[in-house]
Motif scaffolding. Structure first.
Motif, PDB file in Angstrom:
ATOM      1  N   ARG A  54       0.845  -1.196   0.000  1.00 54.47           N
ATOM      2  CA  ARG A  54       0.000   0.000   0.000  1.00 54.47           C
ATOM      3  C   ARG A  54       0.877   1.242   0.000  1.00 54.47           C
ATOM      4  O   ARG A  54       1.886   1.299   0.689  1.00 54.47           O
ATOM      5  CB  ARG A  54      -0.889   0.020   1.230  1.00 54.47           C
TER       6      ARG A  54
ATOM      7  N   TRP B 145     -10.780   5.070  15.975  1.00 55.78           N
ATOM      8  CA  TRP B 145     -11.201   4.696  14.630  1.00 55.78           C
ATOM      9  C   TRP B 145     -10.088   3.935  13.918  1.00 55.78           C
ATOM     10  O   TRP B 145     -10.331   2.940  13.242  1.00 55.78           O
ATOM     11  CB  TRP B 145     -11.599   5.949  13.857  1.00 55.78           C
ATOM     12  N   SER B 146      -8.858   4.386  14.078  1.00 52.88           N
ATOM     13  CA  SER B 146      -7.723   3.694  13.452  1.00 52.88           C
ATOM     14  C   SER B 146      -7.573   2.279  13.978  1.00 52.88           C
ATOM     15  O   SER B 146      -7.321   1.342  13.212  1.00 52.88           O
ATOM     16  CB  SER B 146      -6.424   4.455  13.711  1.00 52.88           C
ATOM     17  N   LEU B 147      -7.729   2.100  15.273  1.00 53.64           N
ATOM     18  CA  LEU B 147      -7.625   0.753  15.849  1.00 53.64           C
ATOM     19  C   LEU B 147      -8.773  -0.138  15.376  1.00 53.64           C
ATOM     20  O   LEU B 147      -8.569  -1.324  15.123  1.00 53.64           O
ATOM     21  CB  LEU B 147      -7.605   0.844  17.374  1.00 53.64           C
TER      22      LEU B 147
ATOM     23  N   GLU C  84     -10.367   0.119  12.511  1.00 52.84           N
ATOM     24  CA  GLU C  84     -10.122  -0.204  11.116  1.00 52.84           C
ATOM     25  C   GLU C  84      -8.982  -1.197  10.964  1.00 52.84           C
ATOM     26  O   GLU C  84      -8.974  -2.019  10.048  1.00 52.84           O
ATOM     27  CB  GLU C  84      -9.811   1.063  10.313  1.00 52.84           C
ATOM     28  N   ALA C  85      -8.001  -1.137  11.849  1.00 49.12           N
ATOM     29  CA  ALA C  85      -6.871  -2.068  11.777  1.00 49.12           C
ATOM     30  C   ALA C  85      -7.320  -3.496  12.042  1.00 49.12           C
ATOM     31  O   ALA C  85      -6.754  -4.442  11.502  1.00 49.12           O
ATOM     32  CB  ALA C  85      -5.782  -1.655  12.757  1.00 49.12           C
ATOM     33  N   ASP C  86      -8.338  -3.674  12.872  1.00 54.07           N
ATOM     34  CA  ASP C  86      -8.851  -5.014  13.158  1.00 54.07           C
ATOM     35  C   ASP C  86      -9.509  -5.634  11.937  1.00 54.07           C
ATOM     36  O   ASP C  86      -9.516  -6.844  11.791  1.00 54.07           O
ATOM     37  CB  ASP C  86      -9.862  -4.970  14.302  1.00 54.07           C
ATOM     38  N   ASP C  87     -10.067  -4.804  11.052  1.00 52.26           N
ATOM     39  CA  ASP C  87     -10.762  -5.312   9.866  1.00 52.26           C
ATOM     40  C   ASP C  87      -9.773  -5.823   8.820  1.00 52.26           C
ATOM     41  O   ASP C  87     -10.126  -6.627   7.980  1.00 52.26           O
ATOM     42  CB  ASP C  87     -11.640  -4.236   9.239  1.00 52.26           C
ATOM     43  N   HIS C  88      -8.549  -5.325   8.829  1.00 51.34           N
ATOM     44  CA  HIS C  88      -7.581  -5.713   7.799  1.00 51.34           C
ATOM     45  C   HIS C  88      -6.660  -6.683   8.391  1.00 51.34           C
ATOM     46  O   HIS C  88      -5.868  -7.219   8.446  1.00 51.34           O
ATOM     47  CB  HIS C  88      -6.839  -4.501   7.259  1.00 51.34           C
TER      48      HIS C  88
END
Length: 107
Positions: A40, A99-101, A103-107
């Motif tokens: 990325r 929010w960052s944490l 979103e990090a769990d989803d990837h």
């Protein structure tokens, strides 16, 4: 498939098969032929953060609350406007971190 039936199906499959089916190296050949994962690019994130910070600063410079907080902070005084501004900045930082944490769990 319903999650309720998963245990029953898994039990039936375990009764019928002793272990994994041999693939004679098929999985390894497929994995070797797949293209490598693309990395990325970080520049869209950096550009978004910089643009957001610049636009936020431009919109806040006209605010009397921001100018009073800035002047009081530079003078070393903790006025109400300074505390409100720092509190809002801290709350927004914590929301962005959460929010960052998430979103990090989803990837």
């Amino acid at each position: 498939m319903n999650p309720i039936d998963d245990d029953d199906i898994e039990a039936l499959l375990r009764q019928s098969f002793d272990g994994p089916a041999p693939d004679a190296g098929f999985s390894d050949r497929v994995m070797r032929q797949l293209p490598p994962r693309r990395r990325r690019s970080a520049w869209p994130l950096v550009a978004g953060v910089v643009a957001g910070a610049v636009l936020c600063a431009l919109s806040l410079f006209a605010s009397p609350l921001w100018s009073a907080a800035w002047q009081a902070w530079l003078a070393g005084e903790w006025s109400t406007s300074t505390l409100v501004t720092l509190g809002a900045m801290g709350a927004m930082s914590l929301l962005a971190l959460g929010w960052s944490l998430a979103e990090a769990d989803d990837h």
